[in-house]
Design a protein around this motif. Structure first.
Motif, PDB file in Angstrom:
ATOM      1  N   ASN A  61      45.731  15.125  93.663  1.00  0.00           N
ATOM      2  CA  ASN A  61      45.897  16.074  94.759  1.00  0.00           C
ATOM      3  C   ASN A  61      47.202  15.778  95.511  1.00  0.00           C
ATOM      4  OD1 ASN A  61      45.386  13.834  96.367  1.00  0.00           O
ATOM      5  ND2 ASN A  61      43.310  14.459  96.933  1.00  0.00           N
ATOM      6  N   LYS A  62      47.443  16.486  96.600  1.00  0.00           N
ATOM      7  CA  LYS A  62      48.699  16.344  97.339  1.00  0.00           C
ATOM      8  C   LYS A  62      48.857  14.962  97.951  1.00  0.00           C
ATOM      9  CE  LYS A  62      48.994  21.247  98.508  1.00  0.00           C
ATOM     10  NZ  LYS A  62      49.025  22.264  99.587  1.00  0.00           N
ATOM     11  N   GLU A  63      47.738  14.290  98.210  1.00  0.00           N
ATOM     12  CA  GLU A  63      47.789  12.955  98.809  1.00  0.00           C
ATOM     13  C   GLU A  63      47.957  11.857  97.760  1.00  0.00           C
ATOM     14  OE1 GLU A  63      45.350  15.212  99.679  1.00  0.00           O
ATOM     15  OE2 GLU A  63      46.556  15.807 101.430  1.00  0.00           O
ATOM     16  N   GLY A  64      48.038  12.242  96.488  1.00  0.00           N
ATOM     17  CA  GLY A  64      48.189  11.256  95.427  1.00  0.00           C
ATOM     18  C   GLY A  64      46.886  10.629  94.987  1.00  0.00           C
ATOM     19  N   LEU A  65      45.770  11.192  95.420  1.00  0.00           N
ATOM     20  CA  LEU A  65      44.457  10.695  95.011  1.00  0.00           C
ATOM     21  C   LEU A  65      43.941  11.499  93.824  1.00  0.00           C
ATOM     22  CD1 LEU A  65      42.819  10.300  98.541  1.00  0.00           C
ATOM     23  CD2 LEU A  65      43.910   8.518  97.156  1.00  0.00           C
ATOM     24  N   LEU A  66      43.024  10.916  93.081  1.00  0.00           N
ATOM     25  CA  LEU A  66      42.400  11.607  91.960  1.00  0.00           C
ATOM     26  C   LEU A  66      41.152  12.335  92.445  1.00  0.00           C
ATOM     27  CD1 LEU A  66      42.660   8.762  89.311  1.00  0.00           C
ATOM     28  CD2 LEU A  66      43.911  10.923  89.256  1.00  0.00           C
ATOM     29  N   PRO A 115      43.720   6.086  92.562  1.00  0.00           N
ATOM     30  CA  PRO A 115      44.041   5.752  91.157  1.00  0.00           C
ATOM     31  C   PRO A 115      43.922   4.263  90.847  1.00  0.00           C
ATOM     32  CG  PRO A 115      45.659   7.280  92.049  1.00  0.00           C
ATOM     33  CD  PRO A 115      44.789   6.872  93.204  1.00  0.00           C
ATOM     34  N   ASP A 116      44.273   3.406  91.803  1.00  0.00           N
ATOM     35  CA  ASP A 116      44.222   1.961  91.561  1.00  0.00           C
ATOM     36  C   ASP A 116      42.790   1.425  91.501  1.00  0.00           C
ATOM     37  OD1 ASP A 116      46.961   1.944  91.524  1.00  0.00           O
ATOM     38  OD2 ASP A 116      47.170   1.333  93.628  1.00  0.00           O
ATOM     39  N   ASP A 117      41.850   2.193  92.035  1.00  0.00           N
ATOM     40  CA  ASP A 117      40.464   1.734  92.089  1.00  0.00           C
ATOM     41  C   ASP A 117      39.617   2.249  90.933  1.00  0.00           C
ATOM     42  OD1 ASP A 117      41.027   0.423  94.457  1.00  0.00           O
ATOM     43  OD2 ASP A 117      40.466   2.151  95.694  1.00  0.00           O
ATOM     44  N   PHE A 118      40.141   3.236  90.198  1.00  0.00           N
ATOM     45  CA  PHE A 118      39.330   3.835  89.136  1.00  0.00           C
ATOM     46  C   PHE A 118      39.136   2.841  88.004  1.00  0.00           C
ATOM     47  CE2 PHE A 118      38.421   6.725  85.545  1.00  0.00           C
ATOM     48  CZ  PHE A 118      37.368   7.426  86.118  1.00  0.00           C
ATOM     49  N   PRO A 119      37.878   2.623  87.576  1.00  0.00           N
ATOM     50  CA  PRO A 119      37.578   1.585  86.577  1.00  0.00           C
ATOM     51  C   PRO A 119      37.838   2.020  85.138  1.00  0.00           C
ATOM     52  CG  PRO A 119      35.556   2.626  87.288  1.00  0.00           C
ATOM     53  CD  PRO A 119      36.659   3.261  88.086  1.00  0.00           C
ATOM     54  N   GLY A 120      39.082   1.870  84.686  1.00  0.00           N
ATOM     55  CA  GLY A 120      39.396   2.190  83.292  1.00  0.00           C
ATOM     56  C   GLY A 120      39.727   3.652  83.080  1.00  0.00           C
TER      57      GLY A 120
END
Length: 234
Positions: A151-156, A205-210
């Motif tokens: 999204n616009k905030e750089g989150l998935l 994105p850094d927290d998504f597990p795999g």
């Protein structure tokens, strides 16, 4: 000279072009769980013609004389909905059962639906009792797998849409995930018959597990819980 691969691709494209009538089954399998012996199980399967031509269900081929199919042989225009019903007489059966029926239609596909149950030894006072699971709430998702997008905030993020296709009120209890990183937002967790809701999931994105992650939605849906899948964007 054309290679075998080219012929294969042309063949597939030709088949896809000819698929003018496609039944989208809202449910392919239903599990009644534990039921008393000598019970009649009844379930109505709903479908939508998502093709561009008229669809027609002629008959259902069942794998057991204990199974009866009930349908109306009529043309279904594109985007229209219809249904058929299966009834299973469990007299004389025990333990786990699974009965199937194959659709005989003009789609060119081979599609099968099934009913499962586990027969118990507990007798019932009325041997003509019918268990009809269509009265229960049914949580139908538009997809069981979604790819996350930025999204616009750089989150998935992604959104699952769901409908209660049963006749009783649906109550969504919770979402269970091994990853506590998922931010979950429900548009509604109490869904009346025919109502539509949305489940939006956001994660850093850094927290998504795999590359992929599964989670479970618990509710008073007929099977109790449903498994959904998230995948990272390619």
């Amino acid at each position: 000279m054309r290679s075998p691969l080219i012929f294969f691709i042309i063949s597939i494209l030709a088949q896809l072009h000819s698929l003018g009538q496609i039944p989208l089954l809202h449910t392919r399998s239903v599990n009644f769980g534990k039921v008393p012996k000598d019970t009649t199980l009844t379930y109505t399967f709903h479908y939508t013609n998502v093709g561009t031509s008229t669809y027609q269900l002629y008959d259902l081929s069942v794998d057991c004389g204990c199974t009866q199919a009930h349908l109306e042989d009529k043309p279904i225009p594109p985007k229209e909905k219809d249904s058929f019903t299966l009834s299973i007489n469990t007299e004389g059966m025990d333990s786990y059962i699974r009965k199937e029926a194959t659709l005989i239609d003009n789609s060119g596909f081979s599609q099968t639906v099934s009913i499962e149950a586990t027969i118990t030894n507990a007798p019932i006072t009325d041997s003509s009792r019918i268990i009809d699971e269509n009265k229960k709430p049914f949580l139908l998702f538009d997809h069981t797998e979604k790819e996350l997008i930025y999204n616009k905030e750089g989150l998935l993020t992604t959104t699952f849409r769901y409908t209660n296709t049963g006749k009783e009120t649906l109550f969504i209890d919770e979402l269970k995930s091994a990853c506590y990183c998922l931010n979950v937002q429900w548009s509604k967790q109490t869904v009346e018959s025919g109502d539509i809701g949305e489940l939006t999931i956001t994660v850093h994105p850094d927290d998504f597990p795999g590359f992929e992650h599964y989670f479970t939605v618990k509710s008073n849906h007929i099977n109790g819980k449903q498994l959904l899948k998230l995948t990272m964007p390619l």
